[in-house]
Design a protein around this motif. Structure first.
Motif: not given
Length: 151
Positions: A62-82
């Motif tokens: 979806l991010l590739d399709e919508a392209d809301p960010i100019e330039g390159s970035y590292t994408f991460e999904v993670s737990s909110a954490g304890a």
């Protein structure tokens, strides 16, 4: 930058919910010269690597399709954490009574860190129940509030 996080949150929310999780936060930050887009998720009973993957793959598309960010970035999904940071009013409401740590921008009574039980918060104030009383902090003096899990 708030617009980037808002746009990503809007894209992420349905994906996260389909994965049976809750969208905790979206962060877009620059660290050591690299931009990071982080999507934090939560789930009753804890977040697994499979949950992160179930969000990461479709959201990346979806991010590739919508392209809301100019330039390159590292994408991460993670737990909110304890020891997750509390940022939104619903975070403070959900964890009222929990042990938290409050970090201030400037010292109060000679210290910048306070730990105690989170009291009722409203009107831009955070109440911390301490041994021997309570402390009330204005939102503008707080650098960070995070859960302080006791194991």
């Amino acid at each position: 930058m708030a617009k980037v996080t808002d746009a990503v949150a809007a894209l992420a929310l349905p994906v996260v919910e389909r994965a049976g999780c809750e969208l905790w936060d979206v962060e877009y930050v620059k660290e050591a010269g690299t931009w990071f887009l982080r999507v934090y998720i939560d789930k009753e009973g804890g977040v697994s690597i499979d949950d992160c993957e179930a969000v990461s793959r479709p959201l990346s598309d979806l991010l590739d399709e919508a392209d809301p960010i100019e330039g390159s970035y590292t994408f991460e999904v993670s737990s909110a954490g304890a020891d997750r940071p509390l940022k939104k009013p619903e975070h403070f409401a959900r964890f009222q009574g929990a042990e938290v740590e409050v970090k201030l921008y400037r010292p109060r009574e000679g210290r910048k860190e306070f730990a105690g039980r989170l009291g009722p918060c409203s009107d831009g104030q955070v109440v911390l129940e301490l041994e021997g009383g309570e402390a009330v902090f204005a939102q503008q003096e707080i650098a960070l509030v995070r859960l302080h899990p006791v194991f």
